[in-house]
Enzyme design. Structure first.
Site, PDB file in Angstrom:
ATOM      1  N   CYS A  44       0.838  -1.197   0.000  1.00  0.00           N
ATOM      2  CA  CYS A  44       0.000   0.000   0.000  1.00  0.00           C
ATOM      3  C   CYS A  44       0.880   1.256   0.000  1.00  0.00           C
ATOM      4  O   CYS A  44       2.000   1.243   0.495  1.00  0.00           O
ATOM      5  CB  CYS A  44      -0.904  -0.001   1.234  1.00  0.00           C
ATOM      6  SG  CYS A  44      -2.033   1.412   1.288  1.00  0.00           S
ATOM      7  N   ASP A  79       0.471   3.753   1.762  1.00  0.00           N
ATOM      8  CA  ASP A  79       0.432   4.337   3.102  1.00  0.00           C
ATOM      9  C   ASP A  79       1.838   4.698   3.624  1.00  0.00           C
ATOM     10  O   ASP A  79       2.739   3.861   3.628  1.00  0.00           O
ATOM     11  CB  ASP A  79      -0.240   3.344   4.064  1.00  0.00           C
ATOM     12  CG  ASP A  79      -0.653   3.990   5.364  1.00  0.00           C
ATOM     13  OD1 ASP A  79      -1.866   3.981   5.663  1.00  0.00           O
ATOM     14  OD2 ASP A  79       0.234   4.498   6.085  1.00  0.00           O
ATOM     15  N   ARG A 137       2.899   5.074   6.477  1.00  0.00           N
ATOM     16  CA  ARG A 137       3.311   4.421   7.730  1.00  0.00           C
ATOM     17  C   ARG A 137       3.844   3.009   7.526  1.00  0.00           C
ATOM     18  O   ARG A 137       4.112   2.292   8.486  1.00  0.00           O
ATOM     19  CB  ARG A 137       2.120   4.401   8.702  1.00  0.00           C
ATOM     20  CG  ARG A 137       1.608   5.778   9.061  1.00  0.00           C
ATOM     21  CD  ARG A 137       0.233   5.708   9.685  1.00  0.00           C
ATOM     22  NE  ARG A 137      -0.754   5.163   8.745  1.00  0.00           N
ATOM     23  CZ  ARG A 137      -2.025   4.959   9.041  1.00  0.00           C
ATOM     24  NH1 ARG A 137      -2.464   5.236  10.258  1.00  0.00           N
ATOM     25  NH2 ARG A 137      -2.856   4.474   8.133  1.00  0.00           N
ATOM     26  N   HIS A 185      -1.914  -3.954   5.194  1.00  0.00           N
ATOM     27  CA  HIS A 185      -1.610  -3.472   6.542  1.00  0.00           C
ATOM     28  C   HIS A 185      -2.893  -3.167   7.298  1.00  0.00           C
ATOM     29  O   HIS A 185      -3.908  -2.791   6.701  1.00  0.00           O
ATOM     30  CB  HIS A 185      -0.709  -2.239   6.497  1.00  0.00           C
ATOM     31  CG  HIS A 185      -1.366  -1.023   5.917  1.00  0.00           C
ATOM     32  ND1 HIS A 185      -1.924  -0.035   6.697  1.00  0.00           N
ATOM     33  CD2 HIS A 185      -1.569  -0.643   4.637  1.00  0.00           C
ATOM     34  CE1 HIS A 185      -2.434   0.904   5.905  1.00  0.00           C
ATOM     35  NE2 HIS A 185      -2.237   0.563   4.652  1.00  0.00           N
ATOM     36  N   CYS A 196      -5.850  -0.020   7.119  1.00  0.00           N
ATOM     37  CA  CYS A 196      -5.692   0.493   5.749  1.00  0.00           C
ATOM     38  C   CYS A 196      -6.905   1.361   5.365  1.00  0.00           C
ATOM     39  O   CYS A 196      -8.037   0.882   5.334  1.00  0.00           O
ATOM     40  CB  CYS A 196      -5.538  -0.661   4.766  1.00  0.00           C
ATOM     41  SG  CYS A 196      -5.251  -0.109   3.066  1.00  0.00           S
TER      42      CYS A 196
HETATM   43 CO    CO Z   1      -3.359   1.203   3.072  1.00  0.00          CO
END
Ligand code: CO
Length: 208
Positions: free
Chosen positions: A41, A43, A45, A97, A100
């Site tokens: 992803c 993302d 993080r 994750h 998400c």
């Molecule tokens: Co995500």
């Protein structure tokens, strides 16, 4: 943090490496032979190199919202083709994750229009597994399970791509793994859904 801070941090990183090993960057630049293709992803993080303590040259990376393997996505297919056929990657990782936002958006309505379009596949996965998701005790558990189901679905999508089918048909060493990253613990969890060429290509097609 400004862009200047990023550039400063970059210079400090270069200095740290070259002071310990003056040939570090020249050596990395000289060869590109990663063993892993990581599909994760976008993302912020989930910084894959940081959390696996891998350095330059070790992971070939593709990231998008909610780690999707869309069979018509030319970008993903080009990355996959190059990774498997040119670089000789032996392990492909699909990593979801917890928490998400993309997967969570598929459980509700109201995501921005293009995000909504991108998440259509997750909505299908949620519909197919509606009974199991409805049986979860709460929203957090529902999201947690859909994150896992989403990873499994993408692994199946990957296994049916012509690139992977051809690699398995010619007997190439190629495994597809499903992992989930826990934002709150920092740990990667193996879903134990690894696929390799032992599943006959034709059988897979019929099963699809
Ligand atoms: Co995500």
């Amino acid at each position: 943090m400004s862009i200047d801070t990023l550039l400063e941090k970059n210079r400090a990183w270069v200095e740290r490496h070259t002071s310990e090993d003056p040939e570090f960057f020249r050596r990395i630049a000289g060869t590109h032979k990663p063993r892993f293709l990581y599909i994760g992803c976008s993302d912020a993080r989930v910084p894959v190199n940081t959390l696996t303590q891998t350095g330059p040259g070790e992971l070939f990376v593709h990231r998008n919202v909610a780690n999707q393997v869309v069979p018509t996505d030319a970008n993903l297919l080009a990355v996959l083709h190059y990774a498997v056929d040119a670089l000789g990657v032996t392990d492909v990782i699909v990593c979801g994750h917890e928490g998400c936002g993309g997967v969570a958006a598929a459980l509700h309505s109201g995501a921005p229009l293009l995000v909504e379009h991108w998440l259509a596949g997750i909505r299908t996965t949620a519909r197919i597994h509606a009974d199991e998701l409805d049986a979860q005790p709460d929203e957090k558990a529902r999201l947690r399970r859909l994150v896992e189901l989403n990873v499994m679905e993408q692994i199946h999508n990957l296994s049916r791509t012509p690139v992977v089918q051809a690699a398995w048909e010619r007997g190439a060493e190629l495994r597809i793994h499903g992992l989930v990253y826990g934002l709150e613990q920092g740990l990667l969890r193996d879903l134990h859904v690894t696929m390799d060429g032992s599943v006959a290509a034709g059988e897979l097609r019929r099963a699809g």
